[in-house]
Enzyme design. Structure first.
Site, short mmCIF file in Angstrom:
data_model
loop_
_atom_site.label_atom_id
_atom_site.label_comp_id
_atom_site.label_asym_id
_atom_site.label_seq_id
_atom_site.Cartn_x
_atom_site.Cartn_y
_atom_site.Cartn_z
N ASP A 195 0.88 -1.16 0.00
CA ASP A 195 0.00 0.00 0.00
C ASP A 195 0.92 1.22 0.00
OD1 ASP A 195 -3.19 0.64 1.65
OD2 ASP A 195 -2.10 1.76 0.14
C1 GLC Z 1 -4.37 4.15 0.01
C2 GLC Z 1 -5.30 3.04 0.31
C3 GLC Z 1 -5.39 2.02 -0.78
C4 GLC Z 1 -5.29 2.69 -2.14
C5 GLC Z 1 -3.92 3.35 -2.24
C6 GLC Z 1 -3.71 4.04 -3.58
O1 GLC Z 1 -3.71 4.65 1.07
O2 GLC Z 1 -5.08 2.37 1.53
O3 GLC Z 1 -6.64 1.33 -0.61
O4 GLC Z 1 -5.45 1.72 -3.17
O5 GLC Z 1 -3.73 4.29 -1.21
O6 GLC Z 1 -4.55 5.14 -3.69
#
Ligand code: GLC
Length: 740
Positions: free
Chosen positions: A304
């Site tokens: 993430d």
């Molecule tokens: C975030 C989220 C994730 C998302 C990623 C990209 O912090 O936790 O669900 O896909 O960033 O935006």
């Protein structure tokens, strides 16, 4: 909003020609398996590490944000100096997306040594929510209340059709967490609290997203997230530690991901948090032993955002970024969503130089990444084209968006006021979502926290607009959120006095992730004051809950005449709500989560015998304007001798109402006792049927004790114990015993 490309794409490419020899090798896009081998044999270690790096648009755009205005020099730096293989997260019009992605791919393919095309990722978690013209669908917590895999697959197909054609080829969806903790701010991104339902709807979303023939040659990779245990932080706050017994991980949290893997999901994103003391991003056990070996996932594993850094900065799970990187790569990550820095690339080269990470390990990841790009057809067709975007935001998709919302909205309570009829001519419509597009669409819409109203589609109508349309402008008085002013109070009292019925919207303004952390489930003061004003008017009150999680309405549920849960119903949410409260559509949604009665006591429907399921509205609760009568319940045997025996249960359902209606029959199994104490019941099967007034249909569920009684122990070994169990559907239940 748009790309600031004064010179146009051609000029930029010409600019790039100078100083760069067009030295990219011609890559045969042979279908043979050795295509990737031959490509990898040409790659330097720097290029391989670059393929494992994912950078945010905020790093390569002029505004340093999601807007589609390419900072060409920064972008060229990213792909020529760091060989970055994928980018994420923009927002803009369909045309701007096509232009932006075309330019990025052209530079990557034509102006780098090997011309490897890019993966471009987005969070289209409720429709094409970062495309200005996109069809914004209800967030998943409402979709989950449909219990309808066909509806969810349709939602995924629309999303894919409006995404892949723009050259966006990776969608970070679906969320497969369980809505077990009503405090958790990402509750609304899930399909509810039940693992069976989340598994089935998650698989439907993946099947609707990947291998979507109607978008060929443009393909999309789905991304099951966030593996695993992210949705149940002990404090209820986003990304705080979860303490989940291993046995519960295997019985509740892992099955949706197993189903996703068995459904062919191409990518998985890891949980940012920590589970049982381990940051998931460095958990060799969770990511290697369980995800890769036990579940057999061989797709691309993605971190993430900035989560290798967070191992150090948030979890103190490693001494420094270099150690965190080593742990994360050894845990099996293929792509690091580094987002804004190239530290990762530098550190990786150091670790490889020092022999701490082998090139063989790097090759594993690069092979998966190149295989994904090849599977998506990117080597043959990296470029989107304007000619494919005419369907985006079409009337057909808007109609489907309305049907999805109508099939999901839950009628929680109805003292008979609904459906509104000629007795309710004059309506007072008040509350925070009365005249707002933003509040109906929720967060992750054009901007992370949800964009202001002017940014939302002009094809979207507010509740006020739809109500005026329905009842006539002179018959509807619209007021916004209660603002504590005397003027508001006086106007409300007067309008209520002149009205036959009051329709209120209460709940939550949009929020994302940690921005939605709360310390109390109570409704906001402005909503409570509005409800008190309405109750004082002694007029019939219809309350529509526009919220991402179940805010407490216990105090008001007895003092209002009707209650509906509408989650964040999306671009056609106003029409769906109006069609339901006026009876044009019959409500059919059922709660995919337990609606708590108290702030300090949250319990799920699959609680243990020693717990009390004391909730305001139970999982599976949802009223209709029809009376669906369950009758003639039968089970073909009540004694079995083996686990493999097949049992068939059947029940007839009759529509005694006046409306064409959809009934969702939920089949539960209760294992009456177990060495590891059993949930009082678990959902095992869902039937959805459509019945005209007076019509009756029989449904049946055939199963074996092995299918419904086995459960994992803490080592994920299947446990099967003889003993009584029960099958239930509607108000019926039947005990089944093992002989001897
Ligand atoms: C975030 C989220 C994730 C998302 C990623 C990209 O912090 O936790 O669900 O896909 O960033 O935006």
């Amino acid at each position: 909003m748009g790309i600031i490309l004064k010179r146009g794409i051609g000029a930029i490419l010409t600019l790039l020609m100078t100083g760069f020899n067009s030295c990219n090798q011609t890559i045969s896009t042979s279908k043979s398996g050795n295509f990737i081998d031959s490509l990898m044999n040409q790659m330097t270690i720097e290029e391989k590490v670059g393929q494992m790096t994912q950078i945010c648009f905020s790093k390569i755009t002029l505004g340093k944000n999601k807007e589609l205005s390419l900072d060409t020099s920064m972008f060229v730096d990213a792909i020529r100096k760091y060989h970055v293989g994928s980018f994420l997260s923009g927002t803009g019009s369909a045309n701007d997306w096509v232009e932006f992605n075309t330019l990025m791919q052209q530079i990557a393919v034509k102006k780098t040594r090997l011309g490897i095309p890019l993966l471009i990722g987005i969070d289209h978690i409720h429709g094409a929510n970062y495309i200005d013209e996109g069809t914004i669908l209800p967030h998943n917590i409402l979709l989950g209340c449909s219990f309808d895999t066909a509806l969810v697959k349709k939602a995924a197909q629309i999303t894919t059709k409006e995404t892949a054609v723009l050259g966006i080829n990776w969608n970070f969806a679906p969320v497969l967490g369980l809505a077990r903790n009503p405090y958790w701010p990402r509750f609304y991104e899930t399909f509810g609290e039940d693992p069976f339902l989340v598994s089935e709807l998650g698989a439907a979303f993946i099947n609707g997203s990947q291998n979507c023939n109607s978008t060929l040659p443009f393909e999309l990779a789905a991304c099951a997230k966030h593996f695993v245990g992210y949705s149940d932080p002990r404090s209820g706050w986003d990304r705080t530690p979860a303490e989940i017994p291993q046995q519960k991980l295997f019985e509740f949290f892992i099955p949706p991901f197993k189903k996703a893997i068995d459904s062919g999901v191409k990518t998985i994103m890891a949980n940012s948090g920590e589970v049982n003391g381990e940051p998931v991003h460095t958990s060799d056990w969770l990511l290697n032993d369980i995800l890769r070996k036990e579940l057999g996932f061989d797709g691309v594993l993605l971190t993430d955002i900035k989560d290798i850094q967070k191992v150090v900065e948030m979890h103190a799970g490693a001494k420094n970024l270099k150690e965190a990187t080593l742990l994360a790569i050894n845990a099996g990550f293929d792509v690091n969503m580094a987002c804004e820095g190239f530290e990762f690339n530098r550190i990786m080269l150091e670790l490889i130089e020092e022999g701490k990470i082998t090139e063989a390990r790097i090759n594993e990841s690069v092979r998966r990444i190149l295989h994904l790009k090849h599977e998506l057809g990117l080597f043959d067709n990296p470029y989107p084209s304007e000619k494919n975007i005419q369907g985006i935001g079409s009337q057909e998709y808007l109609d489907i968006a309305r049907q999805i919302a109508e099939g999901s909205i839950v009628l929680l309570k109805n003292d008979g006021i609904l459906p509104l009829n000629e007795r309710n001519k004059k309506i007072l419509l008040a509350g925070f979502a009365t005249d707002s597009k933003k509040n109906l669409n929720g967060a992750w819409t054009h901007e992370w926290m949800g964009a202001e109203d002017k940014r939302h589609s002009k094809n979207m109508n507010t509740l006020a607009e739809v109500a005026w349309d329905f009842f006539g402008k002179n018959n509807v008085t619209c007021m916004g959120v209660y603002d504590s002013s005397l003027i508001y109070t006086r106007r409300f009292e007067q309008s209520a006095n002149e009205s036959d019925c009051i329709v209120l919207t209460v709940g939550e303004e949009p929020y994302s992730e940690f921005r939605g952390n709360i310390t109390d489930l109570e409704l906001r003061e402005c909503d409570k004051k509005l409800l008190y004003l309405a109750i004082e008017s002694a007029k019939p009150i219809v309350v529509i809950l526009i919220e991402g999680r179940p805010r407490l309405i216990t105090e008001f549920s007895e003092k209002t005449d009707a209650l509906l849960f509408a989650g964040y119903p999306g671009i056609r949410g106003a029409e769906a709500i109006m069609n339901i409260i006026t009876g044009k559509k019959c409500p059919s949604g059922k709660l995919c989560f337990s609606y708590p009665k108290y702030s300090g006591y949250d319990v799920n429907y699959y609680h243990k015998t020693s717990e009390q399921y004391d909730v305001l509205f139970p999982f599976g609760h949802g009223l209709s304007y029809n009376d669906f009568e369950y009758k003639n319940f039968r089970v073909n045997k009540t004694i079995v001798s083996t686990f493999e025996e097949s049992i068939t249960a059947s029940v007839s359902i009759k529509n005694n109402g006046q409306f064409n209606g959809k009934e969702t029959a939920l089949w539960f199994i209760s294992d009456c006792y177990g060495r590891i104490t059993r949930p009082v019941k678990l959902l095992k099967h869902v039937d959805i049927i459509f019945l005209k007034p007076g019509e009756e249909k029989t449904i049946e569920f055939t199963f074996s004790p092995e299918f419904v009684l086995s459960y994992p122990d803490k080592n994920n070994q299947s446990v099967l114990e003889k003993g009584d169990f029960e099958i239930s559907v509607g108000h019926f239940r039947q005990k089944i015993s093992f002989s001897n």
